[in-house]
Design an enzyme around this catalytic site. Structure first.
Site, short mmCIF file in Angstrom:
data_model
loop_
_atom_site.label_atom_id
_atom_site.label_comp_id
_atom_site.label_asym_id
_atom_site.label_seq_id
_atom_site.Cartn_x
_atom_site.Cartn_y
_atom_site.Cartn_z
N SER A 44 -14.46 9.55 20.91
CA SER A 44 -13.81 8.32 21.39
C SER A 44 -14.35 7.09 20.67
O SER A 44 -13.62 6.14 20.43
CB SER A 44 -14.01 8.15 22.88
N SER A 46 -16.63 7.39 17.89
CA SER A 46 -17.37 7.78 16.70
C SER A 46 -16.60 8.75 15.82
O SER A 46 -15.64 9.37 16.26
CB SER A 46 -18.68 8.44 17.12
N LYS A 63 -23.11 11.00 12.44
CA LYS A 63 -22.20 10.40 13.41
C LYS A 63 -22.19 8.90 13.17
O LYS A 63 -23.25 8.27 13.18
CB LYS A 63 -22.70 10.73 14.81
N ALA A 116 -23.76 21.58 12.26
CA ALA A 116 -23.36 22.84 12.90
C ALA A 116 -22.06 23.27 12.24
O ALA A 116 -20.98 22.81 12.62
CB ALA A 116 -23.20 22.64 14.41
N GLU A 120 -16.70 23.83 16.90
CA GLU A 120 -16.80 23.79 18.36
C GLU A 120 -16.46 25.13 19.01
O GLU A 120 -15.53 25.81 18.58
CB GLU A 120 -15.82 22.75 18.93
N ASP A 159 -21.74 15.77 30.50
CA ASP A 159 -20.38 16.06 30.00
C ASP A 159 -20.37 17.38 29.24
O ASP A 159 -19.82 17.47 28.14
CB ASP A 159 -19.88 14.90 29.13
N LYS A 161 -19.17 20.80 28.10
CA LYS A 161 -17.85 21.45 27.97
C LYS A 161 -17.81 22.11 26.60
O LYS A 161 -18.65 21.79 25.74
CB LYS A 161 -16.72 20.41 28.09
N GLU A 163 -16.16 21.71 24.00
CA GLU A 163 -16.08 20.77 22.87
C GLU A 163 -17.47 20.32 22.45
O GLU A 163 -17.68 19.93 21.30
CB GLU A 163 -15.32 19.49 23.26
N ASN A 164 -18.40 20.30 23.38
CA ASN A 164 -19.75 19.80 23.09
C ASN A 164 -20.75 20.93 22.83
O ASN A 164 -21.95 20.69 22.78
CB ASN A 164 -20.24 18.91 24.24
N ASP A 177 -23.51 15.67 21.67
CA ASP A 177 -22.86 14.54 22.33
C ASP A 177 -23.57 14.12 23.62
O ASP A 177 -23.08 14.34 24.73
CB ASP A 177 -21.38 14.82 22.60
N THR A 197 -15.51 14.79 32.21
CA THR A 197 -14.20 15.31 31.85
C THR A 197 -13.65 16.04 33.07
O THR A 197 -14.34 16.86 33.67
CB THR A 197 -14.34 16.26 30.64
N1 ADE Z 1 -18.87 17.63 14.80
C1 ADE Z 1 -19.49 16.81 15.64
N2 ADE Z 1 -20.81 16.92 15.51
C2 ADE Z 1 -21.04 17.84 14.56
C3 ADE Z 1 -22.20 18.40 13.98
N3 ADE Z 1 -23.42 18.02 14.36
N4 ADE Z 1 -22.05 19.35 13.05
C4 ADE Z 1 -20.81 19.72 12.68
N5 ADE Z 1 -19.69 19.24 13.18
C5 ADE Z 1 -19.79 18.30 14.11
#
Ligand code: ADE
Length: 314
Positions: A44, A46, A63, A116, A120, A159, A161, A163-164, A177, A197
């Site tokens: 949202s 970043s 980020k 990473a 996700e 938060d 989930k 996605e995180n 996150d 969420t």
């Molecule tokens: N997307 C958001 N954060 C990330 C990360 N640390 N590594 C790879 N993709 C991402």
């Protein structure tokens, strides 16, 4: 798209002297030490980019948080919360994204994070529909272990989930996150205004506007359900209706849902936060250890979950 644009902006402002310190070795880094690459994701407030730290050739995720947007949306707290919680968590756990440096210039804040590369968990669940039971069990164990670490450090995420939950090169989860994070015992400017969420929100947040470690455990219960069932436990056409279902504990298991998993989810998705499995005082019959010892995790060797090869993603 924005990638090239980002690189150009990064070059054009690379002269601005920015300060940061690598928490472990005390080496400072700045914007022009990094070669920015592709965009990895967008939040949202970043955007995350692939980046190479030129002195070492190591790869990171950076980020980038635009200052103007934060101010416009009155979300300055998000960046402070993220930095303080990540520093607090340090490099102590493989299941948490590590913050290597932060710096800023006139336009943005930059967070240099572990990369990473496997994206996700949410994408994996969506692609596969749901995870196989061995796979769900393995990732559920990693989530439980990482959340136990976060909580032991006095941090709540608020938060959690799919996605995180990012996946690294070795397909191990990394929780990311922490913009919604809170260090326990510290005052919180957002107390009472915070909502995570809808599908993962705990009933106590809806009733009394309070969150605790136990609210993270609720989200873990929702995530375990989702990995196995391939859908949310609580879902309705609107947030309001989703909240109504959460408050009434109105959810059901699909046919064929594993019995041990069902028992585990039923012990986590409990309306009273103090009764949730994993949320009890250490030493009680429903503390984190009791959660680890639940029959669903019987085949898990908790000592080796971060070095065991992940079951095939299926
Ligand atoms: N997307 C958001 N954060 C990330 C990360 N640390 N590594 C790879 N993709 C991402």
């Amino acid at each position: 798209n924005g990638d090239g644009d980002m690189s150009r902006r990064a070059q054009s402002r690379s002269k601005s002297r920015t300060n940061s310190r690598n928490s472990s070795v005390g080496v400072k880094a700045q914007l022009d030490d990094f070669e920015f690459g592709e965009e990895l994701g967008e939040g949202s407030y970043s955007t995350v980019y692939h980046a190479v730290y030129r002195p070492s050739g190591r790869e990171y995720a950076i980020k980038v948080v635009e200052k103007a947007l934060l101010i416009r949306k009155k979300k300055e707290q998000v960046v402070l919360a993220e930095k303080s919680t990540l520093i607090r968590l340090g490099s102590g756990h493989p299941g948490v994204v590590r913050l290597h440096w932060t710096f800023h210039d006139d336009w943005s804040y930059f967070f240099v994070l572990d990369l990473a590369r496997n994206g996700e968990m949410k994408t994996r669940i969506s692609r596969l529909g749901s995870l196989s039971l061995p796979c769900a069990r393995h990732y559920a164990a990693q989530v439980v272990d990482a959340v136990a670490y976060i909580h032991a450090r006095g941090v709540i995420h608020r938060d959690l989930k799919p996605e995180n939950l990012l996946l690294d090169d070795d397909m191990r989860i990394k929780i990311t996150d922490f913009g919604t994070g809170k260090i326990l015992g510290q005052e919180d400017d957002r107390a009472g205004t915070f909502v995570g969420t809808a599908q993962y929100v705990s009933p106590e947040l809806l009733h009394t506007n309070t969150t605790s470690k136990s609210s993270d455990i609720w989200a873990v219960g929702c995530i375990i359900f989702q990995m196995i069932a391939g859908r949310f436990p609580f879902h309705a056409p609107s947030e309001y209706l989703t909240f109504e279902k959460v408050k009434k504990l109105d959810y059901s298991f699909p046919d064929g849902f594993d019995e041990d998993a069902k028992d585990l989810v039923q012990r986590i998705l409990v309306l009273d936060p103090i009764k949730r499995l994993g949320a009890g005082e250490a030493g009680s019959d429903h503390d984190m250890n009791a959660l680890r010892q639940h029959p669903f995790f019987k085949s898990i060797d908790w000592q080796s979950i971060w070095v065991d090869p992940a079951p095939p993603m299926e």
